[in-house]
Design a protein around this motif. Structure first.
Motif, PDB file in Angstrom:
ATOM      1  N   ASN A 170       0.740  -1.259  -0.111  1.00  0.00           N
ATOM      2  CA  ASN A 170      -0.220   0.232   0.070  1.00  0.00           C
ATOM      3  C   ASN A 170       1.338   1.160   0.142  1.00  0.00           C
ATOM      4  O   ASN A 170       0.701   2.231  -0.065  1.00  0.00           O
ATOM      5  CB  ASN A 170      -0.446   0.342   1.317  1.00  0.00           C
ATOM      6  CG  ASN A 170      -1.885  -0.896   1.167  1.00  0.00           C
ATOM      7  OD1 ASN A 170      -2.022  -1.654  -0.158  1.00  0.00           O
ATOM      8  ND2 ASN A 170      -2.397  -1.495   2.598  1.00  0.00           N
ATOM      9  N   ARG A 171       2.140   1.102   0.687  1.00  0.00           N
ATOM     10  CA  ARG A 171       3.280   2.268   0.691  1.00  0.00           C
ATOM     11  C   ARG A 171       3.670   2.755  -0.825  1.00  0.00           C
ATOM     12  O   ARG A 171       3.604   3.491  -1.373  1.00  0.00           O
ATOM     13  CB  ARG A 171       4.116   2.056   1.713  1.00  0.00           C
ATOM     14  CG  ARG A 171       3.664   2.210   3.127  1.00  0.00           C
ATOM     15  CD  ARG A 171       4.277   2.135   4.021  1.00  0.00           C
ATOM     16  NE  ARG A 171       5.584   2.943   4.765  1.00  0.00           N
ATOM     17  CZ  ARG A 171       6.486   3.565   4.449  1.00  0.00           C
ATOM     18  NH1 ARG A 171       6.826   2.076   5.829  1.00  0.00           N
ATOM     19  NH2 ARG A 171       7.571   3.888   4.695  1.00  0.00           N
ATOM     20  N   LYS A 218       1.130   3.972  -2.642  1.00  0.00           N
ATOM     21  CA  LYS A 218       0.871   5.721  -2.813  1.00  0.00           C
ATOM     22  C   LYS A 218       1.618   6.307  -2.979  1.00  0.00           C
ATOM     23  O   LYS A 218       1.309   7.268  -4.116  1.00  0.00           O
ATOM     24  CB  LYS A 218       0.631   5.873  -1.189  1.00  0.00           C
ATOM     25  CG  LYS A 218       0.031   6.765  -0.641  1.00  0.00           C
ATOM     26  CD  LYS A 218      -0.270   7.057   0.778  1.00  0.00           C
ATOM     27  CE  LYS A 218      -0.645   8.382   0.684  1.00  0.00           C
ATOM     28  NZ  LYS A 218      -0.933   8.771   2.495  1.00  0.00           N
ATOM     29  N   GLY A 261       1.314   7.083  -6.770  1.00  0.00           N
ATOM     30  CA  GLY A 261       0.369   7.379  -7.537  1.00  0.00           C
ATOM     31  C   GLY A 261      -1.078   6.435  -7.461  1.00  0.00           C
ATOM     32  O   GLY A 261      -2.252   6.171  -8.850  1.00  0.00           O
ATOM     33  N   TRP A 262      -0.766   5.301  -7.329  1.00  0.00           N
ATOM     34  CA  TRP A 262      -1.455   5.133  -7.620  1.00  0.00           C
ATOM     35  C   TRP A 262      -2.620   3.510  -6.609  1.00  0.00           C
ATOM     36  O   TRP A 262      -2.170   2.787  -6.116  1.00  0.00           O
ATOM     37  CB  TRP A 262      -1.456   3.285  -8.187  1.00  0.00           C
ATOM     38  CG  TRP A 262      -0.424   3.344  -9.614  1.00  0.00           C
ATOM     39  CD1 TRP A 262       0.756   3.418  -9.548  1.00  0.00           C
ATOM     40  CD2 TRP A 262      -1.464   3.243 -11.014  1.00  0.00           C
ATOM     41  NE1 TRP A 262       1.092   3.077 -11.403  1.00  0.00           N
ATOM     42  CE2 TRP A 262      -0.064   3.288 -11.785  1.00  0.00           C
ATOM     43  CE3 TRP A 262      -2.221   3.020 -11.303  1.00  0.00           C
ATOM     44  CZ2 TRP A 262      -0.094   3.496 -12.842  1.00  0.00           C
ATOM     45  CZ3 TRP A 262      -2.461   3.347 -12.804  1.00  0.00           C
ATOM     46  CH2 TRP A 262      -1.109   3.136 -13.330  1.00  0.00           C
ATOM     47  N   LEU A 263      -3.167   4.791  -5.840  1.00  0.00           N
ATOM     48  CA  LEU A 263      -3.793   4.176  -4.972  1.00  0.00           C
ATOM     49  C   LEU A 263      -5.588   4.095  -4.937  1.00  0.00           C
ATOM     50  O   LEU A 263      -5.728   5.226  -5.028  1.00  0.00           O
ATOM     51  CB  LEU A 263      -3.830   5.024  -3.585  1.00  0.00           C
ATOM     52  CG  LEU A 263      -4.295   4.507  -1.782  1.00  0.00           C
ATOM     53  CD1 LEU A 263      -3.544   3.365  -1.916  1.00  0.00           C
ATOM     54  CD2 LEU A 263      -3.659   5.605  -1.103  1.00  0.00           C
ATOM     55  N   ALA A 302      -6.329  -2.045  -1.922  1.00  0.00           N
ATOM     56  CA  ALA A 302      -5.222  -0.525  -0.695  1.00  0.00           C
ATOM     57  C   ALA A 302      -5.899  -0.403   0.149  1.00  0.00           C
ATOM     58  O   ALA A 302      -5.221   0.638   0.295  1.00  0.00           O
ATOM     59  CB  ALA A 302      -4.526   0.160  -2.070  1.00  0.00           C
ATOM     60  N   VAL A 334      -8.016   7.978  -2.885  1.00  0.00           N
ATOM     61  CA  VAL A 334      -8.310   9.185  -3.097  1.00  0.00           C
ATOM     62  C   VAL A 334      -8.345   9.617  -4.351  1.00  0.00           C
ATOM     63  O   VAL A 334      -7.647   9.477  -5.587  1.00  0.00           O
ATOM     64  CB  VAL A 334      -6.307   8.669  -2.884  1.00  0.00           C
ATOM     65  CG1 VAL A 334      -5.120  10.277  -2.991  1.00  0.00           C
ATOM     66  CG2 VAL A 334      -5.489   8.257  -2.035  1.00  0.00           C
ATOM     67  N   ALA A 369      -6.789   9.638  -7.537  1.00  0.00           N
ATOM     68  CA  ALA A 369      -5.994   8.836  -8.226  1.00  0.00           C
ATOM     69  C   ALA A 369      -6.610   7.772  -9.310  1.00  0.00           C
ATOM     70  O   ALA A 369      -7.224   7.255  -9.196  1.00  0.00           O
ATOM     71  CB  ALA A 369      -5.701   8.152  -6.805  1.00  0.00           C
TER      72      ALA A 369
END
Length: 71
Positions: free
Chosen positions: A8-9, A12, A15-17, A23, A27, A30
Motif C-alpha cells: 500500500n505504501r 501510494k 500514485g496508484w491508490l 489498498a 484517493v 488516483a
C-alpha cells in the motif's frame, strides 16, 4: 511491517491508490491499479534484461505470438 502495508505504501508513492485491489480508501484523482500490471512489468523487464525470447516465453507461460502482441 507486513506485506500489505508495504504494498500500500508503494502504491501510494507511485500514485496508484484505489480500493479496487484492497489498498484502502480511494484517493481523489488516483488511478486504479491496472489489471496485470505486475505481470506486464515482469515480462517487459525480463525480456529487456535477458534478451532471450524463448527464456521469457518459458517464464511467462506463453508463446512469442502472445509475447509480442502484449509486450
Amino acid at each position: 511491517m507486513n506485506a500489505r502495508r508495504l504494498r500500500n505504501r508503494a502504491l501510494k508513492a507511485a500514485g496508484w491508490l484505489g480500493d479496487k485491489h484492497g489498498a484502502g480508501k480511494p484517493v481523489e484523482g488516483a488511478r486504479p491499479w491496472p489489471d496485470n500490471a505486475l505481470r506486464h512489468s515482469f515480462v517487459s523487464y525480463h525480456l529487456t534484461l535477458y534478451g532471450e525470447v524463448s527464456r521469457t516465453e518459458l517464464q511467462a507461460g506463453h508463446d512469442n505470438k502472445i509475447l509480442f502482441k502484449h509486450y
